[in-house]
Design an enzyme around this catalytic site. Structure first.
Site, PDB file in Angstrom:
ATOM      1  N   ALA A 276       0.845  -1.196   0.000  1.00 15.82           N
ATOM      2  CA  ALA A 276       0.000   0.000   0.000  1.00 15.82           C
ATOM      3  C   ALA A 276       0.875   1.239   0.000  1.00 15.82           C
ATOM      4  O   ALA A 276       2.059   1.187   0.350  1.00 15.82           O
ATOM      5  CB  ALA A 276      -0.911  -0.004   1.229  1.00 15.82           C
ATOM      6  N   CYS A 277       0.270   2.360  -0.377  1.00 21.41           N
ATOM      7  CA  CYS A 277       0.961   3.642  -0.400  1.00 21.41           C
ATOM      8  C   CYS A 277       1.626   3.888   0.945  1.00 21.41           C
ATOM      9  O   CYS A 277       1.022   3.649   1.977  1.00 21.41           O
ATOM     10  CB  CYS A 277      -0.035   4.753  -0.709  1.00 21.41           C
ATOM     11  SG  CYS A 277       0.712   6.383  -0.741  1.00 21.41           S
ATOM     12  N   PRO A 278       2.848   4.275   0.943  1.00 24.90           N
ATOM     13  CA  PRO A 278       3.689   4.794  -0.120  1.00 24.90           C
ATOM     14  C   PRO A 278       4.656   3.768  -0.711  1.00 24.90           C
ATOM     15  O   PRO A 278       5.514   4.119  -1.508  1.00 24.90           O
ATOM     16  CB  PRO A 278       4.474   5.895   0.582  1.00 24.90           C
ATOM     17  CG  PRO A 278       4.722   5.321   1.946  1.00 24.90           C
ATOM     18  CD  PRO A 278       3.450   4.546   2.269  1.00 24.90           C
TER      19      PRO A 278
ATOM     20  N   ARG B  96       3.398  11.192  -0.691  1.00 24.11           N
ATOM     21  CA  ARG B  96       2.700  11.936  -1.753  1.00 24.11           C
ATOM     22  C   ARG B  96       2.767  13.433  -1.502  1.00 24.11           C
ATOM     23  O   ARG B  96       2.870  14.217  -2.447  1.00 24.11           O
ATOM     24  CB  ARG B  96       1.245  11.471  -1.872  1.00 24.11           C
ATOM     25  CG  ARG B  96       1.109  10.114  -2.535  1.00 24.11           C
ATOM     26  CD  ARG B  96      -0.323   9.681  -2.642  1.00 24.11           C
ATOM     27  NE  ARG B  96      -0.731   9.103  -1.366  1.00 24.11           N
ATOM     28  CZ  ARG B  96      -1.924   8.592  -1.112  1.00 24.11           C
ATOM     29  NH1 ARG B  96      -2.862   8.604  -2.042  1.00 24.11           N
ATOM     30  NH2 ARG B  96      -2.213   8.070   0.052  1.00 24.11           N
TER      31      ARG B  96
END
Length: 193
Positions: A13-15, A152
């Site tokens: 999952a992000c990041p 982000r």
């Protein structure tokens, strides 16, 4: 499409897909292509925005079921040198600031993440749309930029700063550890002031 190297980022999952992509791209020669396979729904926007902020070329992307495949070409780019160092503050520092007075907050997470809970009054501008929103940012006020974990928001700040804007403060770690007020209305979206 031909890829010189492959990266399997499924299940991350992000990041993490961006973190792994960045590490893999550092080992490529100019002109080589990296194929990234991921299951992170936000990866399409994240990969495009990351390429834009780093100067690498996003060649293509596709989605089949819950798997996304991206192709990125390594390109050397002349780096923009900002006038000042990017300032970062903690979640607690932002919470103290907004307790005193209203602030311009840019939330660069995906719309689904924003809808799940955000800082009241924060503007929803997904990372992939940040460049289109730069002109709407106030020039005289400080803009606080945050996401889920800080990756982000860093990419968003890099993108905005590469367009000559310096009045930014990155909030880290971001919404993953936010303990302040939360809203779930979608009133403060891109373009709203």
């Amino acid at each position: 499409m031909h890829a010189d190297h492959k990266l399997d980022a499924k299940g991350l999952a992000c990041p993490m897909p961006i973190v792994r992509t960045k590490k893999s791209m550092a080992n490529l020669q100019e002109g080589e292509v990296l194929e990234i396979t991921t299951t992170d729904k936000g990866s399409l926007a994240d990969m495009k925005a990351w390429c834009k902020s780093t100067g690498n070329e996003y060649l293509s992307g596709s989605e089949e079921g819950n798997v996304q495949v991206h192709y990125i070409k390594r390109v050397e780019k002349k780096q923009y040198v900002p006038k000042t160092e990017l300032k970062s503050i903690s979640n607690e520092e932002l919470e103290a600031i907004i307790a005193e007075k209203p602030a311009v907050i840019l939330d660069v997470r995906e719309p689904e993440e924003y809808a799940g809970g955000h800082i009241p009054g924060a503007h929803s501008v997904p990372l992939a749309q940040v460049e289109n929103y730069i002109a709407a940012l106030p020039e005289e006020e400080t803009v606080y930029v945050l996401c889920k974990s800080g990756k982000r928001s860093q990419a968003a700040c890099d993108n905005i700063r590469s367009n000559g804007r310096e009045n930014l403060i990155r909030v880290s770690p971001g919404m993953s550890e936010w303990n302040g007020p939360i809203a779930t209305s979608l009133a403060a979206t891109a373009g709203a002031r």
